[in-house]
Write a protein that holds these residues in place. Structure first.
Motif, mmCIF file in Angstrom:
data_model
loop_
_atom_site.group_PDB
_atom_site.id
_atom_site.type_symbol
_atom_site.label_atom_id
_atom_site.label_comp_id
_atom_site.label_asym_id
_atom_site.label_seq_id
_atom_site.Cartn_x
_atom_site.Cartn_y
_atom_site.Cartn_z
ATOM 1 N N ALA A 77 91.801 20.850 -7.738
ATOM 2 C CA ALA A 77 92.474 19.692 -7.138
ATOM 3 C C ALA A 77 92.051 19.514 -5.680
ATOM 4 N N LEU A 101 90.795 15.805 -5.937
ATOM 5 C CA LEU A 101 91.822 14.779 -5.701
ATOM 6 C C LEU A 101 91.508 13.959 -4.453
ATOM 7 N N ASP A 102 92.023 12.734 -4.427
ATOM 8 C CA ASP A 102 91.837 11.878 -3.256
ATOM 9 C C ASP A 102 92.571 12.453 -2.050
ATOM 10 N N VAL A 103 92.007 12.213 -0.866
ATOM 11 C CA VAL A 103 92.626 12.639 0.386
ATOM 12 C C VAL A 103 92.633 11.457 1.351
ATOM 13 N N ARG A 129 89.893 18.410 3.584
ATOM 14 C CA ARG A 129 90.118 19.314 2.454
ATOM 15 C C ARG A 129 90.194 20.771 2.890
ATOM 16 N N ASP A 156 100.531 13.688 3.625
ATOM 17 C CA ASP A 156 101.265 12.847 2.698
ATOM 18 C C ASP A 156 101.535 13.593 1.400
ATOM 19 N N SER A 157 102.133 12.892 0.447
ATOM 20 C CA SER A 157 102.534 13.528 -0.808
ATOM 21 C C SER A 157 101.338 14.085 -1.576
ATOM 22 N N LYS A 158 100.184 13.426 -1.480
ATOM 23 C CA LYS A 158 98.998 13.913 -2.182
ATOM 24 C C LYS A 158 98.548 15.259 -1.630
ATOM 25 N N LEU A 159 98.558 15.398 -0.313
ATOM 26 C CA LEU A 159 98.162 16.661 0.300
ATOM 27 C C LEU A 159 99.160 17.772 -0.015
ATOM 28 N N MET A 200 100.868 18.145 -2.625
ATOM 29 C CA MET A 200 100.729 18.567 -4.025
ATOM 30 C C MET A 200 99.776 19.749 -4.176
#
Length: 234
Positions: A29, A33-35, A46, A191-194, A196
């Protein structure tokens, strides 16, 4: 009986399985995954999943080591010293990996691997203190003397480590996020993506460090038993 044995084995090793799963997830991930797209940082953000989380794992390892150093000074049990030295060693390993990944990140964001930034210098000094801890221990032959002096040194090394890493860089100009007036990642882009990946990565690296330390502790205790047997035979 075999079913019960397998169940007990799974209960004993669940956290190792969790470590493997979390680190596999972090690797996959963290790279795919997008960042957030930020100026200068771009894809290097990353490094947050590896550089920063490894340092979190290191801090946790060193805190555990200090706990067992204090426990040894109170009770004089060499089993506590085994845990103190091996958790410290695991922390040092993560510290080296953290500096290496940080240098790679610095090359792409600051333009060079080592710029003499206060955070970099403080981290290097802290690691040198812990390398000295290992050298000091290896220079002593008496087991209990080595454990006592090592425990005292370990406690004071950690007390010096905290201001070197968290206090001094904030008092001076620093390029490092979160120091010298520069906002940390969590202030504007965690943010929420990071999150995760970030939080599972911390847990994964910490469990890996505990795994390494416990394996080394078992090896150290087996080695000491064999030495005691040889001494008794003589």
């Amino acid at each position: 009986m075999q079913l019960v044995s397998k169940t007990n084995t799974m209960k004993a090793y669940w956290w190792k399985v969790l470590a493997i799963v979390l680190l596999a997830y972090t690797l996959i991930a963290g790279l795919l995954l997008d960042v957030p797209r930020l100026a200068i940082l771009n894809e290097t953000i990353r490094a947050l999943y590896f550089h920063v989380t490894m340092w979190f794992g290191m801090i946790i390892m060193l805190v555990v080591a200090v706990y067992y150093s204090i426990k040894y000074l109170r009770k004089g049990d060499l089993r506590d010293d085994d845990l103190a030295i091996e958790f410290t060693s695991a922390g040092i390993l993560f510290g080296v990996l953290g500096i290496a990944t940080g240098m790679l990140w610095a090359k792409y964001t600051w333009g060079e691997y080592w710029s003499g930034d206060p955070k970099q210098n403080g981290s290097a000094i802290a690691l040198l203190m812990y390398f000295a801890y290992l050298i000091l221990r290896n220079s002593l032959t008496d087991v209990h003397q080595r454990a006592r002096i090592g425990a005292v040194y370990n406690i004071f090394a950690f007390a010096a480590y905290i201001p070197l890493i968290f206090v001094l860089p904030r008092l001076t100009d620093s390029l490092h996020p979160g120091n010298g007036g520069n906002p940390g990642f969590n202030a504007y882009d965690l943010d929420s993506k990071l999150r995760m990946v970030f939080y599972p990565a911390i847990i994964g690296w910490t469990l890996l460090g505990a795994w390494i330390a416990t394996v080394r502790v078992r090896y150290r205790r087996i080695e000491r038993k064999l030495e005691d047997k040889l001494i008794n035979q003589v």
